[in-house]
Design a protein around this motif. Structure first.
Motif, short mmCIF file in Angstrom:
data_model
loop_
_atom_site.label_atom_id
_atom_site.label_comp_id
_atom_site.label_asym_id
_atom_site.label_seq_id
_atom_site.Cartn_x
_atom_site.Cartn_y
_atom_site.Cartn_z
N UNK A 436 0.84 -1.20 0.00
CA UNK A 436 0.00 0.00 0.00
C UNK A 436 0.87 1.25 0.00
N UNK A 437 0.42 2.25 -0.73
CA UNK A 437 1.06 3.56 -0.78
C UNK A 437 2.43 3.54 -1.45
N UNK A 438 2.66 2.55 -2.30
CA UNK A 438 3.88 2.54 -3.11
C UNK A 438 3.48 2.59 -4.58
N UNK A 451 8.11 4.09 -5.10
CA UNK A 451 8.35 5.03 -4.01
C UNK A 451 7.09 5.16 -3.17
N UNK A 452 7.30 5.31 -1.86
CA UNK A 452 6.18 5.47 -0.93
C UNK A 452 5.58 6.85 -1.14
N UNK A 453 4.26 6.87 -1.21
CA UNK A 453 3.55 8.14 -1.34
C UNK A 453 3.09 8.62 0.03
N UNK A 454 2.63 9.85 0.11
CA UNK A 454 2.19 10.42 1.38
C UNK A 454 0.77 10.01 1.74
N UNK A 455 0.02 9.51 0.76
CA UNK A 455 -1.38 9.17 1.02
C UNK A 455 -1.50 7.88 1.82
#
Length: 455
Positions: A436-438, A451-455
């Motif tokens: 999740x969130x990548x 890359x990991x997102x901020x959401x």
């Protein structure tokens, strides 16, 4: 064989080994991570944590050479040099050029040249132990029993499977010996074997660490449990067993049973052990020196020529996949580019069906610009709030009015306590991920970076 011809033969064989290691870039053979990763760790050449289910001593030995030259090619040459030592020892024992030729063109020798494995030095040490044992039988001097015990004990601390093989060796070669002879042999063997216990205690504060993992893993193999629920045994493997030492191995039936019954029983019992467990062709190298020693006494000149010609085709068949597959080279190029695009970063690696990707990438990559590659398995344990990689429980099931059951439980647990909140990147050979969130930010020839997102 004249001295000059012998020297030329050994130099030619050595140069071929060097050349083959230079050409063949493949590194990811079975269990290589248990030895090369340890070697890279103790020479400060690895970008991941390590794990090994086998003895650590051979990896520590190889690490000393990596400190001299941090090179995959160099460590492969060091590893395969034991094949040359075995050739020299075979000739020393037999004084027969046939033995040298049979060894140099044995398919299993070529099969093992590019594989970083303690099987290579163990084959040499087993033959050395056998030589000194035969010296004892002919000269009846106890010092040769001691000389025989030392290399056998050393082989047992380098490669775990040499422990049961050593037991078979002792049973077959000492069955008619006196207790005094067994004791004289056992004492130096035990002294050398204690190096394993001392190493385990020094590294893990538990002297039976590698033994526990070896016998636990072996039990799972025989019970077909855990990762060994289904072990594939292709028919081609059984066929190759018949020819991988020599296509004329069947001629061994001509061996004088009265003179060599110990050798034949040893070979038969060890082969039976291999076939009943994981059935891996690389194990056969351990049987090759004694087998070739016996064959060199019975094969005619025409049969030696036949062995050589047929072996060439078998060698091509065995090595072709390593020449044809350049995936590792491409992955190495990708990792080098990733280290430039994302310098000094830490990465998760892999996906559900490739949980060992972190180990593969850290073995292939020899640079210093990646901070760390982290195991997919470790990440999943963190996400699922678990600590055990594997856990097994064997329990009795009483059919009478017994108030108690007996159970045995063991497993493998995680040591690292980090939770990885600060790791922002993932490397995978797939262009999608279940994390999740990548999100995918860059693709290379084989690998992809998320890359990991901020959401």
């Amino acid at each position: 064989m004249k001295r000059k011809a012998f020297i030329i033969s050994i130099i030619t064989f050595s140069l071929i080994i060097v050349l083959l290691n230079l050409i063949l870039k493949k590194v990811l053979f079975t269990d290589v991570g248990d030895y090369l990763a340890v070697a890279k760790y103790f020479s400060n050449n690895i970008v991941s944590h390590i794990r090994s289910t086998h003895s650590w001593i051979y990896g520590i030995f190889l690490a000393q050479f990596l400190k001299l030259w941090s090179s995959l090619f160099f460590i492969k040459v060091v590893n395969s040099s034991f094949l040359v030592f075995t050739a020299l020892l075979l000739y020393n024992i037999t004084k027969n050029r046939n033995a040298l030729l049979l060894w140099a063109l044995s398919p299993v020798v070529w099969f093992m040249i590019p594989q970083i494995s303690p099987i290579l030095p163990s084959a040499f040490l087993l033959l050395l132990s056998y030589k000194f044992f035969k010296d004892y039988e002919s000269k009846q001097r106890y010092k040769y029993l001691i000389y025989s015990a030392l290399p056998l004990g050393l082989s047992s601390i380098l490669w775990d499977t040499m422990i049961p093989i050593s037991i078979i060796f002792i049973l077959t070669f000492f069955y008619n010996k006196q207790l005094k002879e067994i004791i004289i042999f056992s004492i130096p063997f035990s002294i050398v074997f204690s190096i394993r216990l001392i190493t385990d205690y020094t590294l893990f504060n538990f002297p039976f660490f590698s033994l526990f993992r070896f016998f636990g893993g072996s039990l799972l193999v025989y019970l077909r449990q855990g990762n060994y629920t289904y072990i594939s045994n292709p028919i081609i493997n059984y066929l190759l067993y018949l020819v991988i030492i020599s296509p004329l191995l069947f001629k061994i039936y001509k061996t004088d049973l009265k003179e060599h019954k110990q050798e034949l029983f040893f070979l038969a019992l060890t082969l039976l052990m291999f076939l009943s467990s994981s059935n891996q062709l690389r194990y056969v190298l351990i049987l090759a020196p004694i087998s070739i020693l016996l064959l060199s006494k019975i094969l005619t000149k025409k049969e030696i020529i036949a062995h050589s010609i047929i072996s060439v085709f078998i060698i091509i068949f065995l090595l072709y996949p390593s020449f044809a597959d350049n995936t590792e080279k491409i992955i190495q190029q990708d990792l080098e580019q990733i280290s430039k695009d994302f310098p000094n970063e830490r990465f998760f690696a892999g996906h559900e069906t490739n949980s060992d990707a972190y180990l593969e990438y850290s073995l292939i990559y020899w640079g210093k610009d990646i901070n760390e590659i982290i195991s997919w398995q470790d990440l999943q344990l963190v996400l699922n709030n678990k600590t055990n990689y594997q856990q097994y429980r064997f329990q009795s099931n009483s059919k009478i009015n017994e108030t108690r059951n007996v159970f045995l439980e063991f497993g493998v647990s995680r040591v690292d306590t980090r939770t990885y909140e600060d790791v922002n990147y993932l490397i995978s050979n797939q262009n999608t991920t279940t994390l999740k969130n990548f999100e995918l930010i860059k693709s290379y020839q084989v690998l992809n970076v998320f890359k990991k997102t901020n959401s």
